[in-house]
Write a protein that holds these residues in place. Structure first.
Motif, PDB file in Angstrom:
ATOM      1  N   ARG A  33      -2.927 -16.618  -0.704  1.00 15.99           N
ATOM      2  CA  ARG A  33      -3.250 -15.202  -0.906  1.00 15.99           C
ATOM      3  C   ARG A  33      -2.131 -14.286  -0.443  1.00 15.99           C
ATOM      4  O   ARG A  33      -2.017 -13.152  -0.899  1.00 15.99           O
ATOM      5  N   HIS A  34      -1.323 -14.756   0.500  1.00  9.70           N
ATOM      6  CA  HIS A  34      -0.273 -13.916   1.072  1.00  9.70           C
ATOM      7  C   HIS A  34       1.075 -14.133   0.384  1.00  9.70           C
ATOM      8  O   HIS A  34       2.093 -13.642   0.861  1.00  9.70           O
ATOM      9  N   GLY A  36       3.530 -14.123  -3.256  1.00  7.76           N
ATOM     10  CA  GLY A  36       3.682 -13.470  -4.546  1.00  7.76           C
ATOM     11  C   GLY A  36       3.479 -14.461  -5.681  1.00  7.76           C
ATOM     12  O   GLY A  36       3.431 -15.672  -5.465  1.00  7.76           O
ATOM     13  N   GLU A 259      -3.225  -6.142   3.348  1.00 10.26           N
ATOM     14  CA  GLU A 259      -2.515  -7.222   2.669  1.00 10.26           C
ATOM     15  C   GLU A 259      -0.998  -7.186   2.865  1.00 10.26           C
ATOM     16  O   GLU A 259      -0.305  -8.102   2.420  1.00 10.26           O
ATOM     17  N   ILE A 260      -0.480  -6.127   3.469  1.00  7.89           N
ATOM     18  CA  ILE A 260       0.974  -6.004   3.574  1.00  7.89           C
ATOM     19  C   ILE A 260       1.409  -5.996   5.041  1.00  7.89           C
ATOM     20  O   ILE A 260       0.661  -5.597   5.919  1.00  7.89           O
ATOM     21  N   GLU A 313       7.671  -5.079  -3.600  1.00  2.58           N
ATOM     22  CA  GLU A 313       6.794  -6.102  -3.023  1.00  2.58           C
ATOM     23  C   GLU A 313       5.374  -5.569  -2.871  1.00  2.58           C
ATOM     24  O   GLU A 313       4.389  -6.236  -3.212  1.00  2.58           O
ATOM     25  N   ILE A 317       1.742  -6.571  -4.909  1.00  3.18           N
ATOM     26  CA  ILE A 317       0.450  -6.855  -4.268  1.00  3.18           C
ATOM     27  C   ILE A 317      -0.625  -5.923  -4.814  1.00  3.18           C
ATOM     28  O   ILE A 317      -1.751  -6.341  -5.100  1.00  3.18           O
ATOM     29  N   ARG A 320      -1.674  -6.996  -8.252  1.00  2.00           N
ATOM     30  CA  ARG A 320      -2.507  -8.196  -8.161  1.00  2.00           C
ATOM     31  C   ARG A 320      -3.931  -7.831  -7.755  1.00  2.00           C
ATOM     32  O   ARG A 320      -4.909  -8.322  -8.320  1.00  2.00           O
TER      33      ARG A 320
END
Length: 338
Positions: A33-34, A36, A259-260, A313, A317, A320
């Motif tokens: 999940r983390h 790319g 998520e970042i 980046e 995310i 996605r």
């Protein structure tokens, strides 16, 4: 000595794949999940090609990762099903579907489908001498990030024309797509099912441009504007850039922030507009916002390329998460709800 020989038989991606598959589906999914899309595809491909991995080989890999895990693994036993479960758990059924097909079926793909499995430079070499309309159809058939990479290897003088053709492409008849597939098939042999189709269009062009380097993106948009200002505006309306994150609702921003990494966020915000910075601060705890402000102030001058890389980046995310329905991206091209 025998162990050393076995150890050297794995490359980096394969060692990571062995490690992931040793963790079990849930833990592996959390790791994926983390990552790319490109990293997920690389690891998924490695997992798909691993067969009959011995316990001694697994132990060697685990020693490299300095982790203690159980010896029993799913390696080499129903690995295709394992990969399907892990990727579906990590990315969701819709997102994982196409990627699974590329990983598990891509090795045997031919014709147009085979292009999805090839390195961007190789695809560019195959199509560079074709008519721009053919190139536009091929790029429209590829995933947007893959198409952007292929486009970057094509001659710069032809790129604006190709992008305009993609933007004005209104689908293609199945028989025409099959004929194109046959032509490509003869170039590197074989055949494959062709699903046809709705390919191309303004949205497709916007998606491809979103994955280009900012400088190339700006140059292409400007070239298209010089040739067709209305078309250029249509494309730009559907593009989503970093500062458009200000239009994402608070819940979406909070989900994205989870998520970042802080490092990526600090770099990305260095060149962000003030409204976006305030939007981010507002959706953090008071203490976290203060720490982020301090980090931004303490961060010295950074290269623009580093800032743009961090922004890309985060946008990757965000896209996605939008595709899996976790957030709704705002911006001029987004749909409104009433």
């Amino acid at each position: 000595m025998a162990q050393q020989a076995e150890k050297s038989s794995f490359n980096g991606s394969e060692r990571a794949a062995v490690f992931l598959m040793s963790l079990g589906e849930d833990a592996a999914a959390e790791v994926l999940r983390h990552m790319g899309p490109k990293e997920v595809q690389r690891l998924g491909t490695a997992m798909a090609t691993l067969t009959n991995v011995s316990k001694s080989e697994v132990s060697q890999v685990l020693e490299e990762f300095n982790a203690a895990v159980q010896e029993q693994t799913a390696l080499g036993v129903g690995s295709d099903e394992y990969i399907r479960k892990v990727l579906t758990s990590a990315l969701g059924e819709d997102k994982a579907g196409g990627l699974i097909n590329r990983i598990l079926l891509g090795r045997n793909s031919k014709g147009l489908e085979a292009l999805k499995w090839m390195e961007p430079r190789a695809v560019a070499e195959i199509i560079r001498l074709e008519h721009p309309q053919i190139i536009a159809i091929v790029l429209s058939y590829l995933d947007a990030d893959h198409a952007a990479d292929v486009l970057s290897y094509l001659p710069e003088r032809t790129q604006p024309d190709i992008m305009m053709r993609i933007a004005t492409l209104d689908g293609i008849q199945p028989n025409a797509l099959q004929e194109l597939d046959d032509i490509l098939e003869r170039q590197f042999a074989g055949s494959n099912n062709v699903k046809a189709s709705t390919v191309g269009g303004v949205k497709s062009a916007a998606n491809i441009l979103n994955f280009l380097e900012p400088s190339k993106e700006a140059a292409l948009v400007e070239s298209i504007r010089a040739a067709d200002e209305d078309l250029s505006q249509e494309i730009q309306d559907l593009m989503f850039v970093f500062d458009n994150l200000v239009d994402v609702d608070d819940r979406g921003i909070q989900a994205l922030l989870r998520e970042i990494s802080t490092e990526s966020l600090v770099l990305a915000l260095k060149a962000a507009d003030e409204p976006l910075k305030e939007k981010v601060f507002k959706n953090m705890s008071k203490r976290a916002a203060e720490m982020l402000r301090d980090d931004l102030e303490a961060k010295g001058p950074v290269r623009l390329s580093e800032v743009e890389s961090a922004q890309k980046e985060i946008l990757t995310i965000a896209r996605r998460m939008a595709e899996t329905g976790e957030i709704v991206l705002g911006g001029k091209g987004s749909e409104e709800y009433v």
